[in-house]
Design a protein around this motif. Sequence first.
Motif: not given
Lengths: 525, 525
Positions: B53, B57, B120, B142, B145, B147, B259, B477, B483, B489-492
Amino acid sequence: MRVENIVACSYVSSNAKSFEGVEAATGNKLDGVFTVATEAEVDNALTSATTAFSTYKNISGHKKATFLREIAKQINIIGEQLVNRAVQESGLPLGRIQGELGRTTGQLNMFADLLAEGSWVDAVIDTAQLDRKPLPKSDIRRMLIPIGPVVVFGASNFPLAFSVAGGDTASALAAGCPVVVKAHPAHPGTSALVGEAIVNAAKSTGMPGGIFSLLYDDSYAVGSALVKHALTKAVTFTGSYKGGMALVKLAQERHEPIPVFAEMGSINPVLLLPAALDESAEAIANKYAVSITLGAGQFCTNPGLLIGVKSASLDVFKTALAAAIEQVAPATMLTKGICENYHNLSTQVLNEDGVSVLAESKLTNELANQSTAKVVEVSAAKFLSNPKLQEEIFGPYSLLVIADDEQQRLEVVKSLEGQLTVTLMAGGNELESYTELLSALQNITGRIILNGVPTGVEVCAAMQHGGPFPATNDSRFTSVGSTAVYRFVRPFAWQDWVNALLPDELKDGNPLNIWRKVDNTYTKD
Amino acid sequence: MRVENIVACSYVSSNAKSFEGVEAATGNKLDGVFTVATEAEVDNALTSATTAFSTYKNISGHKKATFLREIAKQINIIGEQLVNRAVQESGLPLGRIQGELGRTTGQLNMFADLLAEGSWVDAVIDTAQLDRKPLPKSDIRRMLIPIGPVVVFGASNFPLAFSVAGGDTASALAAGCPVVVKAHPAHPGTSALVGEAIVNAAKSTGMPGGIFSLLYDDSYAVGSALVKHALTKAVTFTGSYKGGMALVKLAQERHEPIPVFAEMGSINPVLLLPAALDESAEAIANKYAVSITLGAGQFCTNPGLLIGVKSASLDVFKTALAAAIEQVAPATMLTKGICENYHNLSTQVLNEDGVSVLAESKLTNELANQSTAKVVEVSAAKFLSNPKLQEEIFGPYSLLVIADDEQQRLEVVKSLEGQLTVTLMAGGNELESYTELLSALQNITGRIILNGVPTGVEVCAAMQHGGPFPATNDSRFTSVGSTAVYRFVRPFAWQDWVNALLPDELKDGNPLNIWRKVDNTYTKD
C-alpha cells in the motif's frame, strides 16, 4: 422558569425531573429549570421527524436555503442575549463566543449557498442506447437523496458551532434530513435560545414541524433512547472517545445498522523539524504556547504532542516554550467535571516512567474551574514503550517527545494512532527530504498542516475534519466544511423514468443549471 | 494437482487440508485440489498488502489504469478455458458465462477509464486569503485517498463479475487499495485461473507483490480471520443476509471499526399498475416469466414479489404467467446446498397461511441440482400479517400479492423492508397519479425502474446497486458501476502545503487537466 422540550417545533410539558444550568466560572446556578425529556417525547420526536421527512425531502434546494438563512437571521436577532448566556455556561471568553456565533451563522449560510448552487447532489445521467448489441441500454439517472431523521448530540466545547444549530444540524438540514437534537447539559440555556430561533425560522418559512426537536437530559437515558430508536437514520457526536464509542456500541445493538459519526478528538502531533528550529525556535515556541492554551486547550485539534530531535535549537525552543507557558493566565474550563479530569490526568501523567514537567503556569486566580497550562516531556524511547502517553488529556496541555535522531522520530510517528491533524514545522527546503515520514503520516491523519497550528479549523469546501480511528470512528467523512453534508445522503437511481416525474436535478434540459456528469462528461448542458 | 494459495502474488505451499471443486450439473469432482489457507498465510497476505500500500497509493492513475487493463487482457487470453471451468463449477449456461466474462473485463476497463480521466478524486482547492480579517485564510486542498487493504469475498452467483477480478476487486484496485480475495468454495478452479491472470498482470506492469493475494477455504475460518485482522481496512461481500450480517458482526468485534459492504439481496418488488395490465397483461407476464427464472433465479435483483390489485386484467396476467412458468425448463443451480435450500423454502412457504401455488414448471430432467420454477400467490391481507413472506427465496421463484384496492397496495408497499430495486409497470399516464406511492417507494429502495425488469444490472456511472437495510447494510454505497470506487477512499486535506510536494491532482496549474472545485467553482483551470 421551567424550560420545556421542543418536539416537532412545539413546546411540550411534562412532570419529568429537571436540572439547572451552571455558571462555569462560579459554579452558581443560572436562570431556568430544564425538563428531562420523557420516553414518549423521544418517540414523538422521531415519529414526527419521519412524517416531516416525507415533505421536507421534496422541498427545493432554494427553499431549504431560505430556511437555513432564516435560522442564521433568527440567531443574530438574539445575538447579544445568546452570547452572554453561552459565556456564562461555557466559561469561554466573550471574544471567542462572539467568533463562534459568526462561525455558526456562517456555516448556515455556507450550506444555504451550497443548496442554492445545487451541484452538490452529484447528478449523473447515462442516456439510453436503444440500438446497443446484444442488449439495449436503459436510461439511468442518479443523484444523492437524504437518508432520514438525524440525531445530533450537542458538544460541550462548542456551545454554538457544534450544538443545536451547529455544523451537524446545518449539514443534516441541508441534506434534507429532519433533526432531533440532544442538548448538551453543560449549556442548556444556550441550547434553549438557539432552539427557539430554529422554531421561529421553521414557522416563518413554512417548514413541516417535525423537522426539528430539541430534548434535554443531564444523564444518558435520552441519548441512548435516541440512538436506539428504530426511526433514527444517523447519529452525530463530537466529544470524548469514551462517549463516542458508547454511541457506536449502542448503534451496533440495533436491528437496522445506521451510521454514527463520532469525532472523538486526538492529540494532533506537531513535528518540529531541525531547520525550522534553527531558523525560529523562539517564534515557534511562542506560537505554540498560544495554540496549546487557546480556549483553555479545549479543542479537538489542540496540539497535545510535540515531537523534536535532540539539538541545541530544540533546547532554545524548550526554554522559550517554558517561559511562555509559565505566564499563561488560568482560564475557566467548560465544566467542573472537565476541570477535575484535566487536573487529575495532567498530574497522574507525571507518574509515568520518564515523564517530567517542562513548564507549568505560575499564575492563579480565585475563580472556579480554572485550568493550569502545563507542558511535560519524555524521551522517545519511553514514549514508544508506553501507549498510555498517546491518550488525550483535554485541556491546556502538551507532551514534548524528544527523539535521539530522525530514525527514532520516524518510529514514533509510525507508532501513533489515528489523528485529526498532523502539523510540520519545517524550514528551508527540508520538507523534501522527509519522503518516508510524509508517507507514514498520511496513514495516520486526515489533515496535514505546514508551518501553522492545528487549532482554528477553517470552514470551507476543502476542509477535512476527521481522521483514522480513534480520532473518528469513520475517517471517510468530515464534520466541518461543506462536504459534511455527504454524511446524510445516499445515492438513488431512476431507470427509464418519465422526464416530468424526475427531480429537477435530473431532468432533460438541466432546468437548475447545475453541474452534472452526462455520459461520463461533466457539463452544465 | 494441488493448487496453492497466492500470497503477495506468489504461490505458497503448505500441508494444510484441502478441498475439491464440484461440477454443479453432475455433482462430480473436478480437477484440482485446493489448499485451505493457514493463519500464517492470512497474516502474511495482510502484512504484504500493507507494505504494498505504501507504494501503490502513490502510483499514478495512468499506471493503475494500465494494470487494470492488463488484468482484463490476461483474462481474455485464458477466456475459453475460464468460461468452460466457470460453466462446470457454476452450472450457469455458456452464454450467460460468456456475457459475464465480457462484463468482468468491461468493468476493469471502465475503472481504467475513470482513472485515466482522473476527476473522480473530487479535488477541492480553497486558496489562501492572507488579508482576510480578523484572521487570514489558509490555502487548503483536499482530495480522496485510498483507505488501505481491502478483503473481497467472492460471490457464488457471479463466478467472474463478483469474484476474484470482479467489481469489488476492480474498484478497490482502482481506488489504490491492495486486495486480499477469499475465493468462493463453489468455484475454486475459476478463482485460481483468474488469480493467475492478476498475478501475471501485476508482474508485467511492475506492481508491488502485496497488492494481491488469493486464499481458499471451504469453511469459515479464513474469512473470519481476514475480517478480524488488524490491518484490514474494508470488507466487501455479495451473498445471503445471514452471511453478510455474520461479517458485519465480526467487524463490530474489532478494536478499530472498519466499513463492511454487504450486498445481501432482496425480493425486488414489482408493482403491476392497472393501465399497464389493461394494455398488455400477457406481454408483461411473459417478460416476467423470463426475468423470474433467468439464471435459475439466482440474481440479487430477481423479482421475488409481484404486487397487483384485483381486476380482470390481473386475472389475464395470472393465467399468462402460469402458462409461461409451466414451460420453463429446469436449470442447474449453483451448488447442492443452494438447490436444497431453494426446494425446502419454496415448499415450506406453502405452509404459510393463505399461500397457494399459482404455477409450477411441469418440465423435468435427470441432471443434478435442478431448479423448478414456481410462482405462488397470497392476499395482501395475509401478506401484511406475515413478515416471513418478505424473506428472500433464492431461486426461480416469485410471490404474487393481490390487494383489494390501491389503498391496500399502498399499505403493502409501506410494510416492505429495504430493497435493491422496485419496478413499476405502468401504462398511459397513470404513473402521475401515484404520488404518495412513489414517495413511499423512495424510502425503501436504491433504484426504481419503469416498465422494465430488475434483472440485468447495467454497469455505468449512474447505476445504484445498494439499498436500505436489509438489502445492504449501508445504503450510502453501490457495489456496481464506477462510483463503487468511493467505498474505498477517504478525504485528506493539505493545509498551506508546498506546491511541489502536493499530489499532481492538487497542484497549481492543474497538470492532470482534471475537473476540480476551486474556490467553490467547478473548473479545469
